[in-house]
Design a protein around this motif. Structure first.
Motif, short mmCIF file in Angstrom:
data_model
loop_
_atom_site.label_atom_id
_atom_site.label_comp_id
_atom_site.label_asym_id
_atom_site.label_seq_id
_atom_site.Cartn_x
_atom_site.Cartn_y
_atom_site.Cartn_z
N LEU A 1 -28.32 -33.66 49.04
CA LEU A 1 -27.54 -34.63 49.82
C LEU A 1 -26.60 -33.92 50.80
O LEU A 1 -26.52 -34.29 51.98
N ILE A 2 -25.90 -32.90 50.30
CA ILE A 2 -24.95 -32.18 51.14
C ILE A 2 -25.68 -31.40 52.23
O ILE A 2 -25.31 -31.46 53.42
N ALA A 3 -26.72 -30.65 51.84
CA ALA A 3 -27.46 -29.84 52.80
C ALA A 3 -28.14 -30.71 53.85
O ALA A 3 -28.13 -30.39 55.05
N HIS A 4 -28.73 -31.82 53.41
CA HIS A 4 -29.42 -32.73 54.33
C HIS A 4 -28.44 -33.30 55.35
O HIS A 4 -28.74 -33.37 56.55
N SER A 5 -27.26 -33.70 54.89
CA SER A 5 -26.26 -34.29 55.78
C SER A 5 -25.72 -33.28 56.77
O SER A 5 -25.62 -33.56 57.97
N LEU A 6 -25.39 -32.08 56.28
CA LEU A 6 -24.84 -31.05 57.16
C LEU A 6 -25.87 -30.58 58.18
O LEU A 6 -25.54 -30.37 59.36
N ASP A 7 -27.11 -30.39 57.74
CA ASP A 7 -28.16 -29.96 58.66
C ASP A 7 -28.42 -31.02 59.72
O ASP A 7 -28.64 -30.71 60.89
N ALA A 8 -28.42 -32.28 59.29
CA ALA A 8 -28.64 -33.38 60.25
C ALA A 8 -27.53 -33.39 61.30
O ALA A 8 -27.80 -33.58 62.50
N LEU A 9 -26.29 -33.19 60.86
CA LEU A 9 -25.17 -33.15 61.80
C LEU A 9 -25.31 -31.99 62.77
O LEU A 9 -25.13 -32.16 63.98
N PHE A 10 -25.64 -30.82 62.25
CA PHE A 10 -25.78 -29.63 63.09
C PHE A 10 -26.89 -29.82 64.13
O PHE A 10 -26.70 -29.55 65.32
#
Length: 223
Positions: A70-79
């Motif tokens: 969840l955290i990695a998916h959200s941060l990568d999507a933002l980046f």
């Protein structure tokens, strides 16, 4: 070149975490479908299921993978979203609207809606179950069923849940195919099958999760 590799790595990580989350949604939905049973049966079954999950070491490991995803998916999507917007701003004309669906162009907005929903969802259910002083049912298990029923007592909360599931459905319509394509698994020969599976999956997840709060509300509080 290093920037390109970094972006590709982030896209691969987002694809892998996204597919894991797709798998988790199926398991989560199957467990939540117990809420559609008659009230007395649903309470015992759902509370026993919740206790079983919280005490299983394998499930705990999966939970940590879920949190990371969840955290990695959200941060990568933002980046990636910020990177793409910066790149798009260099062009005077963007003709993507003619070749892409609206939800494909607004994955960032859909993702933001889902992130807000997840914060509310974790606070109202996960946090309360883990750290709250829940009553026990007749079997001695934490009575999460009561928390679920109380949450879906209000129509506005049911409406918020359904809107969030619609956002999830549109997110999945684009995300599933995109993840398969990113990982190099999208062969033209099987493109139609991937598209059909992704569409059916998205609709099933959306409808499945949306039906539950409506049913719980109507079963306990009527119209």
């Amino acid at each position: 070149m290093s920037l390109l590799k970094s972006t590709l790595s982030r896209k691969n990580l987002m694809a892998l975490t996204g597919l894991f989350l797709c798998f988790f949604l199926v398991i989560h939905l199957l467990g939540n479908l117990q809420l559609l049973l008659p009230a007395a049966t649903a309470a015992d079954s759902f509370n026993h299921y919740s206790a079983l999950l919280s005490g299983n070491i394998f499930i705990k490991i999966i939970s940590y993978v879920l949190y990371f995803s969840l955290i990695a998916h959200s941060l990568d999507a933002l980046f990636i979203t910020l990177k793409n917007r910066k790149a798009t701003a260099k062009y005077a004309f963007d003709n993507r609207k003619k070749v892409s669906k609206w939800y494909s162009r607004n994955m960032g907005i859909l993702g933001t809606v889902l992130l807000i929903f997840l914060v509310i969802h974790f606070k109202d259910f996960w946090y309360v179950y883990k750290f709250g002083a829940l009553p026990l049912d007749k079997m001695g298990n934490k009575d999460l069923y009561v928390i679920v029923v109380n949450a879906f007592k209000s129509w506005w909360y049911v409406g918020l849940y359904i809107v969030s599931m619609l956002a999830l459905g549109y997110h999945l319509l684009h995300g599933f195919k995109s993840a398969v394509r990113t990982l190099g698994l999208y062969h033209p020969k099987y493109a139609a099958y991937v598209q059909t599976f992704g569409t059916v999956y998205s609709y099933a997840i959306t409808i499945g999760f949306s039906v539950i709060p409506v049913y719980v509300h109507l079963a306990h509080f009527g119209l």
